[in-house]
Design a protein around this motif. Sequence first.
Motif, PDB file in Angstrom:
ATOM      1  N   CYS A 105       4.656   5.940   2.306  1.00  7.77           N
ATOM      2  CA  CYS A 105       4.252   4.638   2.696  1.00  7.77           C
ATOM      3  C   CYS A 105       4.538   4.576   4.151  1.00  7.77           C
ATOM      4  CB  CYS A 105       4.934   3.552   2.008  1.00  7.77           C
ATOM      5  SG  CYS A 105       6.691   3.516   2.387  1.00  7.77           S
ATOM      6  N   GLU A 153       0.697  -1.189  -0.208  1.00 10.90           N
ATOM      7  CA  GLU A 153      -0.098  -0.230   0.019  1.00 10.90           C
ATOM      8  C   GLU A 153       0.790   1.153   0.008  1.00 10.90           C
ATOM      9  OE1 GLU A 153      -3.494   2.247   2.611  1.00 10.90           O
ATOM     10  OE2 GLU A 153      -2.771   0.039   3.188  1.00 10.90           O
ATOM     11  N   TYR A 203       0.918   5.757  -1.236  1.00 10.08           N
ATOM     12  CA  TYR A 203       0.186   6.627  -1.651  1.00 10.08           C
ATOM     13  C   TYR A 203       0.956   7.735  -2.382  1.00 10.08           C
ATOM     14  CZ  TYR A 203      -2.911   5.545   2.068  1.00 10.08           C
ATOM     15  OH  TYR A 203      -4.094   4.717   2.543  1.00 10.08           O
ATOM     16  N   THR A 210      -3.280  11.315   8.766  1.00  8.79           N
ATOM     17  CA  THR A 210      -4.160  11.038   7.693  1.00  8.79           C
ATOM     18  C   THR A 210      -5.720  10.944   7.821  1.00  8.79           C
ATOM     19  OG1 THR A 210      -3.924   8.643   7.788  1.00  8.79           O
ATOM     20  CG2 THR A 210      -2.529   9.795   6.362  1.00  8.79           C
ATOM     21  N   CYS A 233      -4.295   6.531  -3.370  1.00  3.63           N
ATOM     22  CA  CYS A 233      -3.748   5.225  -2.577  1.00  3.63           C
ATOM     23  C   CYS A 233      -3.907   4.155  -3.750  1.00  3.63           C
ATOM     24  CB  CYS A 233      -4.917   4.830  -1.656  1.00  3.63           C
ATOM     25  SG  CYS A 233      -4.391   3.437  -0.864  1.00  3.63           S
TER      26      CYS A 233
END
Length: 123
Positions: free
Chosen positions: A90, A7, A9, A122, A60
């Motif tokens: 990240c 994952e 961003y 976030t 994302c």
Amino acid sequence: MRQPDIEIYLKDASQQAVSDWLQQAIGACTPWQRKGQTFKCNANGIPVTWLPRAVGKWHCLLLESAATPWPDDLACAHAAHQALAVEIRCAPGGWQEEEALEEADRWISVGQDGEREIRWHTD
């Protein structure tokens, strides 16, 4: 140890540029399918989710497999920055729900100035 998923961003990256990069890095991608606010595709057998503007201007990208070319989020962040020339963020490692909330705000930024740890709230 490989992470079970990746994952990252991305700031100011277009979905098409990310798609082109994934195709080069992983393999053929299926067309994006819109599912509510997210887009999903499959890159060489790896389920991919793209959430535009997940956090402000940050998009994302979630690769839902341990079978990516990268062992962890940070390695993917470096590869994405090199290919797309945008800032990538990240988590510094896997975050568990039980951990303190301040740990959830620890992120690594990969950009023109290299890699650095930052605080990124976030919520």
